[in-house]
Design a protein around this motif. Structure first.
Motif, PDB file in Angstrom:
ATOM      1  N   MET A   1      10.825   7.605  -7.013  1.00 60.11           N
ATOM      2  CA  MET A   1       9.519   7.815  -7.619  1.00 60.11           C
ATOM      3  C   MET A   1       8.631   8.614  -6.654  1.00 60.11           C
ATOM      4  O   MET A   1       8.544   8.295  -5.465  1.00 60.11           O
ATOM      5  N   ILE A   2       7.997   9.656  -7.166  1.00 61.57           N
ATOM      6  CA  ILE A   2       7.006  10.400  -6.394  1.00 61.57           C
ATOM      7  C   ILE A   2       5.641   9.840  -6.773  1.00 61.57           C
ATOM      8  O   ILE A   2       5.291   9.782  -7.957  1.00 61.57           O
ATOM      9  N   THR A   3       4.887   9.420  -5.781  1.00 62.36           N
ATOM     10  CA  THR A   3       3.615   8.757  -6.036  1.00 62.36           C
ATOM     11  C   THR A   3       2.455   9.555  -5.473  1.00 62.36           C
ATOM     12  O   THR A   3       2.463   9.948  -4.301  1.00 62.36           O
ATOM     13  N   LEU A   4       1.461   9.811  -6.315  1.00 60.53           N
ATOM     14  CA  LEU A   4       0.187  10.367  -5.875  1.00 60.53           C
ATOM     15  C   LEU A   4      -0.840   9.246  -5.972  1.00 60.53           C
ATOM     16  O   LEU A   4      -1.016   8.650  -7.047  1.00 60.53           O
ATOM     17  N   LYS A   5      -1.479   8.944  -4.864  1.00 52.59           N
ATOM     18  CA  LYS A   5      -2.373   7.792  -4.813  1.00 52.59           C
ATOM     19  C   LYS A   5      -3.743   8.190  -4.269  1.00 52.59           C
ATOM     20  O   LYS A   5      -3.844   8.801  -3.206  1.00 52.59           O
ATOM     21  N   ASN A   6      -4.764   7.847  -5.038  1.00 50.67           N
ATOM     22  CA  ASN A   6      -6.156   8.044  -4.622  1.00 50.67           C
ATOM     23  C   ASN A   6      -6.423   9.507  -4.212  1.00 50.67           C
ATOM     24  O   ASN A   6      -7.072   9.771  -3.207  1.00 50.67           O
ATOM     25  N   ILE A   7      -5.910  10.438  -5.016  1.00 47.39           N
ATOM     26  CA  ILE A   7      -6.039  11.852  -4.694  1.00 47.39           C
ATOM     27  C   ILE A   7      -7.468  12.332  -4.941  1.00 47.39           C
ATOM     28  O   ILE A   7      -8.052  12.090  -6.004  1.00 47.39           O
ATOM     29  N   THR A   8      -8.007  13.021  -3.955  1.00 47.86           N
ATOM     30  CA  THR A   8      -9.329  13.628  -4.057  1.00 47.86           C
ATOM     31  C   THR A   8      -9.214  15.102  -3.733  1.00 47.86           C
ATOM     32  O   THR A   8      -8.561  15.487  -2.751  1.00 47.86           O
ATOM     33  N   LYS A   9      -9.804  15.936  -4.566  1.00 49.07           N
ATOM     34  CA  LYS A   9      -9.791  17.375  -4.323  1.00 49.07           C
ATOM     35  C   LYS A   9     -11.090  17.998  -4.831  1.00 49.07           C
ATOM     36  O   LYS A   9     -11.492  17.768  -5.974  1.00 49.07           O
ATOM     37  N   LYS A  10     -11.722  18.785  -3.942  1.00 50.70           N
ATOM     38  CA  LYS A  10     -12.957  19.470  -4.300  1.00 50.70           C
ATOM     39  C   LYS A  10     -12.841  20.943  -3.960  1.00 50.70           C
ATOM     40  O   LYS A  10     -12.176  21.326  -3.002  1.00 50.70           O
ATOM     41  N   TYR A  11     -13.489  21.775  -4.765  1.00 46.17           N
ATOM     42  CA  TYR A  11     -13.693  23.188  -4.437  1.00 46.17           C
ATOM     43  C   TYR A  11     -15.193  23.393  -4.324  1.00 46.17           C
ATOM     44  O   TYR A  11     -15.883  23.540  -5.327  1.00 46.17           O
ATOM     45  N   GLY A  12     -15.691  23.349  -3.098  1.00 47.74           N
ATOM     46  CA  GLY A  12     -17.132  23.403  -2.914  1.00 47.74           C
ATOM     47  C   GLY A  12     -17.791  22.187  -3.526  1.00 47.74           C
ATOM     48  O   GLY A  12     -17.438  21.049  -3.225  1.00 47.74           O
ATOM     49  N   SER A  13     -18.720  22.416  -4.436  1.00 51.22           N
ATOM     50  CA  SER A  13     -19.419  21.306  -5.085  1.00 51.22           C
ATOM     51  C   SER A  13     -18.686  20.786  -6.319  1.00 51.22           C
ATOM     52  O   SER A  13     -19.105  19.792  -6.918  1.00 51.22           O
ATOM     53  N   LEU A  14     -17.581  21.462  -6.676  1.00 45.39           N
ATOM     54  CA  LEU A  14     -16.818  21.056  -7.858  1.00 45.39           C
ATOM     55  C   LEU A  14     -15.759  20.035  -7.493  1.00 45.39           C
ATOM     56  O   LEU A  14     -14.863  20.309  -6.700  1.00 45.39           O
TER      57      LEU A  14
END
Length: 220
Positions: A1-14
C-alpha cells in the motif's frame, strides 16, 4: 500500500491540499479525476518527488512518468531515448519490437508521428526500473481509434510486471477503460472513491456500472 498522510501543498497563497490522506493499492491502476486546478497533477508530482510538500508519503522506490506530450529528447533516436533508462541494447530493441517500432529505431522524434512518439514514451516508462508508473493524461490529445490502440498496448506491457499505476484524466470513458479504482478530487479532498466490481481493461463505449457511478459522482 502506498500511503499519503496529512499532505499539505501550497502555491503562494493558494492552498491545494491541507491535511490530505489517500491510500493507493499496489499492483492496481488508480485513476484521479476532477475539475481543472483541483490538484490532480500536483498529486502525481508529490508521488514522483518533483515538488516540495508537507506530510508523509510511504513510497520511496523508483517511478516512471508518462506525460500528455511524449517529452522525448529531440537529439536522440527512438532507441537512444530508451537507452536513457536502460543501457541494455537488447532490452531496448525488444521493447521497440513490442511497441511495433523496430523500423523506427534510428528515427528522431521529429520524424515520428504523435502516436509513434507516445509509443516510445510508453516503452521508455516500462523499461525504467521501479514499481510505480505515473501518467498525466497520456492519451488526451489522440483520436479515438489511436487511443484504443495505445490503451491495448499499455495493457500488454502492464500485465508483465503489474506496476502500481496512478493516472490523471478528465475522461470518464478513459477511466472506465483502464482503472480498478477512480478517485474524484475536488477542493483538495476526496469527493468520491469508487472501486470497480470487475477488472480492466474494458471496451471503449461499453455500458458499465463503474462508468455510470463515475459520471454520477462527477455531476453531484
Amino acid at each position: 500500500m502506498i500511503t499519503l498522510k496529512n499532505i499539505t501543498k501550497k502555491y503562494g497563497s493558494l492552498t491545494v491540499y491541507d491535511g490530505f490522506d489517500l491510500q493507493i493499492t499496489e499492483g492496481e491502476i488508480t485513476c484521479l479525476l476532477g475539475p481543472s486546478g483541483c490538484g490532480k497533477t500536483t498529486l502525481l508530482n508529490i508521488l514522483a518527488g518533483l515538488t516540495p510538500y508537507g506530510g508523509e508519503v510511504s513510497y520511496k522506490g523508483g517511478c516512471s512518468y508518462i506525460f500528455q506530450t511524449p517529452r522525448l529528447v529531440p537529439n536522440l533516436t527512438a532507441e537512444g531515448n530508451l537507452k536513457l533508462v536502460c543501457a541494455d541494447g537488447d532490452k531496448a530493441a525488444e521493447m521497440l519490437k513490442r511497441v511495433g517500432l523496430m523500423d523506427k529505431a534510428s528515427a528522431y522524434p521529429k520524424e515520428l508521428s504523435g502516436g509513434q512518439a507516445q509509443r516510445v514514451a510508453i516503452a521508455r516508462a516500462f523499461l525504467r526500473p521501479g514499481g510505480l508508473l505515473l501518467m498525466d493524461e497520456p492519451f488526451s490529445s489522440l483520436d479515438t481509434a489511436l487511443k484504443i490502440k495505445l490503451v491495448d498496448l499499455f495493457f500488454c506491457l502492464w500485465r508483465d510486471a503489474r506496476p502500481t499505476v496512478v493516472f490523471v484524466t478528465h475522461d470518464a470513458e478513459e477511466a472506465c477503460m483502464m482503472s480498478h479504482r477512480a478517485v474524484l478530487l475536488d477542493g483538495g479532498r476526496v469527493k468520491a472513491d469508487i472501486t470497480a466490481a470487475d477488472l480492466p481493461p474494458r471496451k471503449y463505449g461499453a455500458a458499465c456500472e463503474f462508468k455510470e457511478r463515475i459520471i454520477s459522482k462527477t455531476l453531484e
